[in-house]
Design a protein around this motif. Structure first.
Motif, PDB file in Angstrom:
ATOM      1  N   LEU A  72      26.791  29.472 -25.463  1.00  0.00           N
ATOM      2  CA  LEU A  72      28.713  29.596 -25.189  1.00  0.00           C
ATOM      3  C   LEU A  72      28.412  28.936 -24.319  1.00  0.00           C
ATOM      4  O   LEU A  72      29.357  27.654 -24.304  1.00  0.00           O
ATOM      5  CB  LEU A  72      29.025  31.403 -24.434  1.00  0.00           C
ATOM      6  N   ALA A  73      27.866  27.797 -23.108  1.00  0.00           N
ATOM      7  CA  ALA A  73      27.351  26.916 -22.346  1.00  0.00           C
ATOM      8  C   ALA A  73      26.905  25.906 -22.834  1.00  0.00           C
ATOM      9  O   ALA A  73      26.508  25.973 -23.957  1.00  0.00           O
ATOM     10  CB  ALA A  73      26.901  27.720 -20.910  1.00  0.00           C
ATOM     11  N   PRO A  74      27.911  24.861 -22.856  1.00  0.00           N
ATOM     12  CA  PRO A  74      27.197  23.700 -22.845  1.00  0.00           C
ATOM     13  C   PRO A  74      25.633  22.568 -22.663  1.00  0.00           C
ATOM     14  O   PRO A  74      25.445  23.319 -21.600  1.00  0.00           O
ATOM     15  CB  PRO A  74      28.284  22.942 -22.765  1.00  0.00           C
ATOM     16  N   ASP A 107      32.869  23.930 -26.933  1.00  0.00           N
ATOM     17  CA  ASP A 107      32.497  23.634 -25.388  1.00  0.00           C
ATOM     18  C   ASP A 107      33.891  24.513 -24.566  1.00  0.00           C
ATOM     19  O   ASP A 107      35.095  22.948 -24.746  1.00  0.00           O
ATOM     20  CB  ASP A 107      32.253  22.470 -25.006  1.00  0.00           C
ATOM     21  N   LEU A 108      34.230  24.808 -23.820  1.00  0.00           N
ATOM     22  CA  LEU A 108      34.990  25.832 -23.397  1.00  0.00           C
ATOM     23  C   LEU A 108      35.975  24.561 -22.498  1.00  0.00           C
ATOM     24  O   LEU A 108      37.488  24.470 -22.401  1.00  0.00           O
ATOM     25  CB  LEU A 108      34.810  27.153 -22.593  1.00  0.00           C
ATOM     26  N   ASN A 109      35.212  24.106 -21.887  1.00  0.00           N
ATOM     27  CA  ASN A 109      35.539  23.450 -20.936  1.00  0.00           C
ATOM     28  C   ASN A 109      36.725  21.703 -21.445  1.00  0.00           C
ATOM     29  O   ASN A 109      37.644  21.476 -20.662  1.00  0.00           O
ATOM     30  CB  ASN A 109      34.435  22.157 -20.329  1.00  0.00           C
ATOM     31  N   ILE A 110      36.231  21.129 -22.287  1.00  0.00           N
ATOM     32  CA  ILE A 110      36.770  20.387 -23.275  1.00  0.00           C
ATOM     33  C   ILE A 110      38.080  21.372 -24.058  1.00  0.00           C
ATOM     34  O   ILE A 110      39.189  20.426 -23.218  1.00  0.00           O
ATOM     35  CB  ILE A 110      36.091  20.051 -24.693  1.00  0.00           C
ATOM     36  N   ILE A 157      40.168  23.867 -22.616  1.00  0.00           N
ATOM     37  CA  ILE A 157      40.928  23.963 -21.522  1.00  0.00           C
ATOM     38  C   ILE A 157      41.308  22.588 -20.861  1.00  0.00           C
ATOM     39  O   ILE A 157      42.747  23.040 -20.533  1.00  0.00           O
ATOM     40  CB  ILE A 157      40.167  24.535 -20.520  1.00  0.00           C
ATOM     41  N   GLY A 158      41.022  21.728 -21.294  1.00  0.00           N
ATOM     42  CA  GLY A 158      41.140  20.001 -20.671  1.00  0.00           C
ATOM     43  C   GLY A 158      42.791  20.519 -21.660  1.00  0.00           C
ATOM     44  O   GLY A 158      43.249  19.703 -21.304  1.00  0.00           O
ATOM     45  N   PHE A 170      41.837  29.171 -26.422  1.00  0.00           N
ATOM     46  CA  PHE A 170      40.385  29.993 -26.570  1.00  0.00           C
ATOM     47  C   PHE A 170      40.558  29.568 -28.674  1.00  0.00           C
ATOM     48  O   PHE A 170      39.282  30.186 -29.478  1.00  0.00           O
ATOM     49  CB  PHE A 170      40.245  31.881 -27.163  1.00  0.00           C
ATOM     50  N   PHE A 196      38.521  26.715 -28.810  1.00  0.00           N
ATOM     51  CA  PHE A 196      37.493  27.396 -29.124  1.00  0.00           C
ATOM     52  C   PHE A 196      36.656  28.163 -29.839  1.00  0.00           C
ATOM     53  O   PHE A 196      35.170  27.658 -30.339  1.00  0.00           O
ATOM     54  CB  PHE A 196      36.905  27.947 -27.797  1.00  0.00           C
TER      55      PHE A 196
END
Lengths: 149, 258
Positions: free
Chosen positions: B20-22, B138-141, B143-144, B198, B201
């Motif tokens: 899940l993590a980048p 990537d959830l960071n992206i 969420i951005g 989400f 993602f």
């Protein structure tokens, strides 16, 4: 919660970088793409509107020009007719005066000629009378001389 | 250190590893540089380059590239103006909505290109780290993106009807029912952050995983082709949904409260 964030690899620094990325890209696309393209679309719209307006104005101008043309033509026709009529009238008058003049002149000439003829006649008679008298004198003289001789 | 690997082959020999993590390629000044971040930067470079060519010197009589962008941008602009019922508002929010769409679309499609996920390096532990990876996985992206959309929506609301009126949509004491509804509104407003991030993602991550599973379980030769085509469609739909939802939420936020 900590574990969840770790599992997804969530890092506030990365999120902030992504937000900066978005802002940078939005700025760059606005500058390079949106402004010029939308500006061009607006310009074209204005140009088309201008073109349509110009065409309408031209059509209007043409209609009024046609009207004017008609008016001018009819006025010209009227003028021409008038001029023609005037010319005819003048010519008729002139012709009448000329004929009248000619007639008086001819009459004068005839009168003159008649007068002259009469004069010649009178003269001739006078002359012939004198001749006859002369001849008579001569004949008498001849008779007399024959008788006397 | 630099290597190419066959994703299918790797999957077969090593089993499927779904993470899940980048992937972290390296660190610059304490900031992790992930494969997804590198792909995002690549996407930005591609977009700016195309934008530069398409909008360099727009002509009255457009060329092919210019026509394409004129149809796209003009169509979207007109639609935004129609939804927001104002050309002024459309001019303000169009760059954000359009950039959301183009950014996510290009990002998703670049994520499907061959080489992405399979070109990479081996790290110190002899583990394969791809250099490029589908960014929306990537959830960071995501969420951005969600934060950008969320802030845009809230700012739009405040600019349109003022801070107090806008806050009054969520917290009011007109009646007990009004108060409860306001709280529900507030929660649904915050839930958007989660649903926005989400949804994107989940779809892209699922697509990536699906392709991996198909390559692992079935033949890696023919079956993935229609699936990849489908993923291109999903990439478009997700970009479209993200942009259109942002637009509609802006519209909702700018309406006067009843």
């Amino acid at each position: 919660m900590e574990q969840l964030l770790q599992a997804f690899g969530i890092d506030t620094k990365l999120i902030i970088i992504q937000i900066i990325n978005f802002v940078v890209l939005a700025g760059a696309l606005s500058y390079f793409l949106y402004k010029p393209v939308l500006g061009m679309l607006e310009k074209r719209e204005e140009k088309i509107a201008q073109g349509v307006q110009d065409a309408e104005e031209a059509a209007k101008a043409k209609a009024s020009a046609d009207e004017e043309k008609k008016e001018i033509l009819s006025a010209a026709h009227k003028d021409a007719e008038e001029v023609g009529a005037n010319a005819k009238k003048y010519a008729d008058e002139k012709a009448a005066t000329i004929v009248a003049d000619a007639q008086t002149k001819a009459e004068g000439v005839i009168k003159d000629a008649e007068g002259k003829g009469e004069e010649i006649k009178v003269q001739a008679r006078k002359e012939s009378e004198a001749e006859v008298a002369k001849l008579a004198v001569l004949a008498a003289e001849k008779v007399l001389t024959q008788k006397s001789s | 250190m630099f290597s190419l690997i066959n994703t299918a082959y790797a999957a077969e020999t090593g089993g499927i590893s779904v993470k899940l993590a980048p992937y972290i390629v390296g660190y610059v000044g304490g900031i992790p540089i992930t494969a997804t971040l590198l792909t995002v930067w690549l996407t930005m470079i591609v977009l700016v380059a195309v934008a530069h060519f398409a909008g360099k010197s727009p002509k009255m009589v457009p060329g092919k590239l210019q026509s394409m962008f004129e149809v796209l941008l003009g169509g979207v602009f007109d639609y935004v103006a129609e939804v927001l019922e104002s050309k002024k508002l459309a001019k303000r929010y169009f760059p954000i909505i359009m950039t959301i769409f183009l950014f996510i679309l290009t990002m998703n499609w670049i994520g499907l290109l061959p080489g992405v996920t399979s070109i990479g390096i081996y790290n110190a532990y002899d583990k394969f780290i791809p250099l490029l990876y589908p960014p929306a996985s990537d959830l960071n992206i995501t969420i951005g993106f969600a934060i950008v959309a969320f802030v845009t929506i809230e700012v739009a609301g405040v600019l349109a009807i003022g801070v107090w009126k806008y806050a009054g949509k969520f917290i009011n004491f007109k009646s007990p029912l009004g108060f409860v509804i306001g709280i529900i509104e507030l929660l649904s407003e915050l839930a958007r952050l989660i649903s926005f991030s989400f949804r994107l993602f989940g779809n892209i991550f699922a697509g990536k995983t699906l392709l991996l599973v198909v390559m692992f379980l079935a033949t890696p030769y023919l079956l993935p082709i229609p699936l990849i085509a489908y993923e291109f469609f999903v990439g478009f739909i997700q970009a479209f949904i993200f942009a259109i939802l942002t637009l509609y939420f802006i519209k909702l936020a700018t309406e006067e409260p009843h």
